[in-house]
Scaffold this active site. Structure first.
Site, PDB file in Angstrom:
ATOM      1  N   LYS A 158       0.835  -1.210   0.000  1.00 33.45           N
ATOM      2  CA  LYS A 158       0.000   0.000   0.000  1.00 33.45           C
ATOM      3  C   LYS A 158       0.867   1.257   0.000  1.00 33.45           C
ATOM      4  O   LYS A 158       1.902   1.291   0.663  1.00 33.45           O
ATOM      5  CB  LYS A 158      -0.877   0.044   1.251  1.00 33.45           C
ATOM      6  N   GLY A 165      -7.104   3.388  -2.815  1.00 36.02           N
ATOM      7  CA  GLY A 165      -6.875   2.218  -3.661  1.00 36.02           C
ATOM      8  C   GLY A 165      -5.783   2.372  -4.695  1.00 36.02           C
ATOM      9  O   GLY A 165      -5.275   1.400  -5.221  1.00 36.02           O
ATOM     10  N   LYS A 201      -0.916  -7.818   5.853  1.00 36.56           N
ATOM     11  CA  LYS A 201      -1.631  -9.070   5.577  1.00 36.56           C
ATOM     12  C   LYS A 201      -2.868  -8.699   4.767  1.00 36.56           C
ATOM     13  O   LYS A 201      -3.566  -7.726   5.109  1.00 36.56           O
ATOM     14  CB  LYS A 201      -2.053  -9.714   6.918  1.00 36.56           C
ATOM     15  N   TYR A 202      -3.156  -9.377   3.660  1.00 39.29           N
ATOM     16  CA  TYR A 202      -4.339  -9.033   2.858  1.00 39.29           C
ATOM     17  C   TYR A 202      -5.566  -9.734   3.424  1.00 39.29           C
ATOM     18  O   TYR A 202      -5.588 -10.957   3.548  1.00 39.29           O
ATOM     19  CB  TYR A 202      -4.133  -9.454   1.403  1.00 39.29           C
ATOM     20  N   HIS A 208     -16.187  -2.494   4.941  1.00 41.86           N
ATOM     21  CA  HIS A 208     -15.626  -1.167   5.254  1.00 41.86           C
ATOM     22  C   HIS A 208     -16.590  -0.519   6.245  1.00 41.86           C
ATOM     23  O   HIS A 208     -17.719  -0.184   5.885  1.00 41.86           O
ATOM     24  CB  HIS A 208     -15.531  -0.340   3.973  1.00 41.86           C
ATOM     25  N   GLU A 275     -11.616   4.919   9.554  1.00 35.37           N
ATOM     26  CA  GLU A 275     -12.078   3.833   8.684  1.00 35.37           C
ATOM     27  C   GLU A 275     -11.452   2.516   9.139  1.00 35.37           C
ATOM     28  O   GLU A 275     -10.247   2.450   9.383  1.00 35.37           O
ATOM     29  CB  GLU A 275     -11.654   4.104   7.229  1.00 35.37           C
ATOM     30  N   GLU A 288      -7.689   3.821   7.680  1.00 37.98           N
ATOM     31  CA  GLU A 288      -7.265   5.223   7.469  1.00 37.98           C
ATOM     32  C   GLU A 288      -8.060   6.111   8.410  1.00 37.98           C
ATOM     33  O   GLU A 288      -9.124   5.718   8.881  1.00 37.98           O
ATOM     34  CB  GLU A 288      -7.616   5.678   6.046  1.00 37.98           C
ATOM     35  N   ASN A 290      -9.806   9.912   8.245  1.00 35.13           N
ATOM     36  CA  ASN A 290     -10.127  11.057   7.388  1.00 35.13           C
ATOM     37  C   ASN A 290     -10.386  12.264   8.265  1.00 35.13           C
ATOM     38  O   ASN A 290     -11.170  12.194   9.207  1.00 35.13           O
ATOM     39  CB  ASN A 290     -11.346  10.750   6.530  1.00 35.13           C
ATOM     40  N   ARG A 292     -11.812  15.140   7.667  1.00 35.30           N
ATOM     41  CA  ARG A 292     -12.745  16.054   6.989  1.00 35.30           C
ATOM     42  C   ARG A 292     -14.169  15.573   7.237  1.00 35.30           C
ATOM     43  O   ARG A 292     -14.366  14.457   7.730  1.00 35.30           O
ATOM     44  CB  ARG A 292     -12.456  16.021   5.488  1.00 35.30           C
TER      45      ARG A 292
END
Ligand SMILES: Nc1ncc2cc(-c3cccc4ccccc34)c(N3CC[C@@H](N)C3)nc2n1
Ligand SMILES: [Ca+2]
Length: 447
Positions: A158, A165, A201-202, A208, A275, A288, A290, A292
């Site tokens: 990432k 993404g 790790k995926y 989400h 998130e 993540e 955010n 805002r």
């Protein structure tokens, strides 16, 4: 309290912020590009300043032009909305240096959360669960191989400088790692001017789920529940809802407490969203933060009966949220109505709205800057409205949404309305049991 707020944005969010300003008796300044001369936020504002030609770089992303407009009109605060400069630390810094209150967190906080690797380290320190992976950035293949073998395949590479993404690469075995690392770093450099990447790790097809946070300047932090944004297409959210069908009271408390701890750890100020990725076993991991107001904020407003833009402004003006309590009520769903053609890979469909008739009735809200005869410009994102529906239960909200979509009449451009209609009627969506792979396997039936 501020006397005049410049809204450094366009479209529905510019109008949304100005509506709350008007209720608070605060005068408003609109900024607009020549492509938006006929846009609703320009008509609605008390003052309007043209800041440039259609290109975002020369208008809504142009810090000096927006600051010039603020100086010209003597605005004492700026609301950045979402997108554009909303999470731009230089913009926040320039406002601070000119004593124009940036309605949001400080530049330092934007920077700290904008760099995903730094954000992750901050979360670990705050005791927030993160996805196992590399300790910091990974530059060479040797280090990547060691991390991947320790973490276990599949892993995901990432970019540290951006979300959404771009520059992500999923790797299933050692032989793919070299190429994946090189391409991820190249893409990150091109997209964000920063080739820094880290490895995690995926998690196969997570959900989400994000938590809304409010923090004031006096050390008070609360959360206002979750939003499930799992229905996405190419990292673009399309449908959001609260509460999440995958979250029960126990999990909600855990996620809420983790989000509050994170905001407290960085002494956060303003409205923010943490998130999370939620896997099938109800384990949640930080993705993540955010800094805002988000597109999907209305579903939280409807369930918690709160005006989040008003809270942002009051907090920026130094008010305390101490002792504030909210009792969540009802189920709220939002569909993003975009001028895109679902029969042709959702390609943009700009043009003149010959007809624009919005639905109504109890529990139906439409946030939109559009109107009949408005010309949807091709220069910006394609969202023309948000349809938000609230009812006592998820089932009732889904049927109310389906009815409202039937009444949402738009002619002159293609829209995502028929797509949302089909999702609302689909068994998988109605079951609540889906993950981020849902739309990959969802077939839109062309009429
Ligand atoms: N370790 C790990 N495992 C699986 C993931 C899967 C995704 C992901 C990938 C594709 C669509 C998604 C939709 C909602 C939430 C996450 C995703 C993901 N991200 C990060 C940016 C965000 N837009 C998508 N990060 C992930 N990280
Ligand atoms: Ca983000």
């Amino acid at each position: 309290m501020f006397k005049k707020i410049l809204v450094a944005n366009r479209g529905e969010i510019a109008l949304r912020v100005m509506q709350t300003c008007r209720e608070l008796g605060i005068s408003t300044v609109a900024v607009y590009s020549t492509a938006d001369a006929q846009s609703m936020h320009v008509k609605y504002a008390d003052e309007a300043v043209c800041i440039g030609p259609p290109s975002s770089r020369e208008s809504y992303l142009n810090i000096s032009r927006i600051i010039a407009a603020a100086e010209l009109t003597n605005a004492d605060a700026i609301h950045p909305g979402y997108g554009f400069l909303a999470e731009n630390e230089d913009f926040a810094e320039v406002c601070a240096s000119l004593s124009i209150k940036f309605i949001g967190p400080t530049a330092r906080m934007i920077n700290q959360m904008g760099d995903k690797n730094t954000a992750k380290a901050t979360m670990i320190a705050a005791g927030v669960p993160v996805v196992p992976g590399s300790q910091g950035l990974v530059t060479d293949l040797q280090e990547a191989l060691e991390t991947a073998q320790k973490t276990g395949y599949p892993v995901i590479i990432k970019p540290t400088a951006g979300g959404g993404g771009k520059g992500m690469r999923v790797v299933h075995e050692d032989s793919q790692l070299d190429i994946a690392l090189k391409t991820a770093r190249n893409e990150a450099e091109k997209a964000f001017g920063n080739s820094g990447v880290y490895i995690e790790k995926y998690l196969e097809n997570p959900r989400h789920v994000e938590i809304q946070i409010l923090s004031d300047q006096h050390g008070n932090t609360i959360h206002l529940g979750e939003r499930d944004c799992t229905v996405q297409r190419r990292h673009q959210k399309l449908i959001e809802e609260t509460p999440s069908p995958a979250v029960d009271d126990t999990l909600r408390k855990k996620m809420g407490d983790a989000a509050v701890a994170a905001a407290r750890a960085i002494n956060y100020e303003g409205a923010g969203t943490i998130e999370f990725l939620l896997d099938r076993h109800k384990n949640f991991y930080f993705m993540e933060m955010n800094t805002r107001i988000q597109v999907e904020h209305p579903v939280t407003e409807e369930r918690y009966d709160v005006d989040l833009v008003k809270e942002q402004i009051l907090i920026a003006a130094g008010e305390s949220i101490e002792g504030r309590t909210y009792t969540p009520k009802g189920h709220s769903i939002e569909c993003r109505i975009n001028a895109e053609d679902p029969e042709h890979l959702f390609r943009p469909s700009p043009g003149k709205l010959e007809v624009f008739h919005t639905p109504g009735g109890h529990g139906v809200r439409v946030d939109s800057h559009a109107y009949a005869s408005y010309v949807v410009p091709p220069n910006y994102d394609s969202m023309i409205a948000k349809l938000i529906v609230t009812a006592h239960s998820r089932e009732e909200a889904i049927s109310r949404m389906s009815r409202a979509l039937d009444e949402f009449i738009v002619a002159g451009v293609k829209t995502t309305i028929p797509f949302h209609k089909q999702v609302m009627n689909s068994q998988v969506f109605r079951s609540g049991d889906f993950d981020t792979g849902f739309l990959d396997s969802f077939r839109f039936e062309k009429k």
